[in-house]
Write a protein that holds these residues in place. Sequence first.
Motif, PDB file in Angstrom:
ATOM      1  N   GLY A  26     128.483 -23.544 -83.049  1.00 54.66           N
ATOM      2  CA  GLY A  26     128.303 -22.162 -83.454  1.00 54.66           C
ATOM      3  C   GLY A  26     126.834 -21.825 -83.637  1.00 54.66           C
ATOM      4  O   GLY A  26     125.966 -22.687 -83.574  1.00 54.66           O
ATOM      5  N   ARG A  27     126.589 -20.564 -83.903  1.00 56.49           N
ATOM      6  CA  ARG A  27     125.219 -20.063 -83.953  1.00 56.49           C
ATOM      7  C   ARG A  27     124.598 -20.289 -85.322  1.00 56.49           C
ATOM      8  O   ARG A  27     125.170 -19.917 -86.344  1.00 56.49           O
ATOM      9  CB  ARG A  27     125.211 -18.568 -83.631  1.00 56.49           C
ATOM     10  CG  ARG A  27     123.837 -17.945 -83.612  1.00 56.49           C
ATOM     11  CD  ARG A  27     123.890 -16.561 -83.003  1.00 56.49           C
ATOM     12  NE  ARG A  27     122.615 -15.876 -83.155  1.00 56.49           N
ATOM     13  CZ  ARG A  27     122.387 -14.911 -84.040  1.00 56.49           C
ATOM     14  NH1 ARG A  27     123.356 -14.510 -84.839  1.00 56.49           N
ATOM     15  NH2 ARG A  27     121.204 -14.352 -84.126  1.00 56.49           N
ATOM     16  N   LEU A  28     123.414 -20.874 -85.314  1.00 59.94           N
ATOM     17  CA  LEU A  28     122.634 -21.045 -86.538  1.00 59.94           C
ATOM     18  C   LEU A  28     121.562 -19.973 -86.607  1.00 59.94           C
ATOM     19  O   LEU A  28     120.963 -19.620 -85.592  1.00 59.94           O
ATOM     20  CB  LEU A  28     121.996 -22.430 -86.570  1.00 59.94           C
ATOM     21  CG  LEU A  28     122.962 -23.607 -86.699  1.00 59.94           C
ATOM     22  CD1 LEU A  28     122.202 -24.920 -86.601  1.00 59.94           C
ATOM     23  CD2 LEU A  28     123.736 -23.533 -87.999  1.00 59.94           C
ATOM     24  N   LEU A  29     121.346 -19.473 -87.804  1.00 64.75           N
ATOM     25  CA  LEU A  29     120.355 -18.438 -88.024  1.00 64.75           C
ATOM     26  C   LEU A  29     119.048 -19.038 -88.523  1.00 64.75           C
ATOM     27  O   LEU A  29     119.046 -20.122 -89.117  1.00 64.75           O
ATOM     28  CB  LEU A  29     120.873 -17.427 -89.051  1.00 64.75           C
ATOM     29  CG  LEU A  29     122.220 -16.779 -88.743  1.00 64.75           C
ATOM     30  CD1 LEU A  29     122.638 -15.881 -89.888  1.00 64.75           C
ATOM     31  CD2 LEU A  29     122.175 -16.023 -87.424  1.00 64.75           C
ATOM     32  N   SER A  30     117.966 -18.329 -88.326  1.00 58.86           N
ATOM     33  CA  SER A  30     116.676 -18.822 -88.807  1.00 58.86           C
ATOM     34  C   SER A  30     116.670 -19.055 -90.311  1.00 58.86           C
ATOM     35  O   SER A  30     115.977 -19.925 -90.816  1.00 58.86           O
ATOM     36  CB  SER A  30     115.568 -17.834 -88.451  1.00 58.86           C
ATOM     37  OG  SER A  30     115.404 -17.753 -87.061  1.00 58.86           O
ATOM     38  N   SER A  31     117.449 -18.280 -91.025  1.00 57.60           N
ATOM     39  CA  SER A  31     117.496 -18.381 -92.473  1.00 57.60           C
ATOM     40  C   SER A  31     118.353 -19.540 -92.970  1.00 57.60           C
ATOM     41  O   SER A  31     118.315 -19.890 -94.144  1.00 57.60           O
ATOM     42  CB  SER A  31     118.028 -17.089 -93.065  1.00 57.60           C
ATOM     43  OG  SER A  31     119.312 -16.806 -92.539  1.00 57.60           O
ATOM     44  N   HIS A  32     119.123 -20.145 -92.091  1.00 53.91           N
ATOM     45  CA  HIS A  32     119.978 -21.256 -92.504  1.00 53.91           C
ATOM     46  C   HIS A  32     119.154 -22.468 -92.915  1.00 53.91           C
ATOM     47  O   HIS A  32     118.078 -22.727 -92.368  1.00 53.91           O
ATOM     48  CB  HIS A  32     120.925 -21.664 -91.368  1.00 53.91           C
ATOM     49  CG  HIS A  32     122.168 -20.852 -91.308  1.00 53.91           C
ATOM     50  ND1 HIS A  32     122.669 -20.348 -90.121  1.00 53.91           N
ATOM     51  CD2 HIS A  32     123.034 -20.455 -92.281  1.00 53.91           C
ATOM     52  CE1 HIS A  32     123.783 -19.678 -90.378  1.00 53.91           C
ATOM     53  NE2 HIS A  32     124.016 -19.727 -91.677  1.00 53.91           N
ATOM     54  N   VAL A  33     119.692 -23.191 -93.891  1.00 52.87           N
ATOM     55  CA  VAL A  33     119.117 -24.463 -94.317  1.00 52.87           C
ATOM     56  C   VAL A  33     120.156 -25.560 -94.068  1.00 52.87           C
ATOM     57  O   VAL A  33     121.320 -25.411 -94.451  1.00 52.87           O
ATOM     58  CB  VAL A  33     118.731 -24.439 -95.812  1.00 52.87           C
ATOM     59  CG1 VAL A  33     118.218 -25.808 -96.249  1.00 52.87           C
ATOM     60  CG2 VAL A  33     117.684 -23.365 -96.069  1.00 52.87           C
TER      61      VAL A  33
END
Length: 118
Positions: A26-33
């Motif tokens: 799935g898609r990870l966002l830049s804000s994800h840690v």
Amino acid sequence: QVQLVESGGRLVQAGGSLRLSCVASGRLLSSHVLNWFRQAAGKEREFVASIRWGAGTTAYQDSVKGRFTVSRLKSENTVYLQMDSLKSDDTAVYYCGLGRNIGENDRWGQGTQVTVSS
């Protein structure tokens, strides 16, 4: 929803090295840690290291600083935990977690067992 799958855990001698992987579907966002935690037998799960997906900024628990390195490969949607100079105290199930802040997770992987023999 993003799912996480860890791999790479095994039995290793003290002083040795291992690299754990955590693949995210799935898609990870830049804000994800992406957080690495571990849980030894009879103990609470504890924070080990983290990396922010976008900026690549990292954080570490004091006991692993200088021995463990967290990194990511965006093209493979994968986070790594390179563990060097392993000690018996590092024996635990290692989990990958996904959240929006260091140490906070909305979801977890299934874990991978790391055993360090002295």
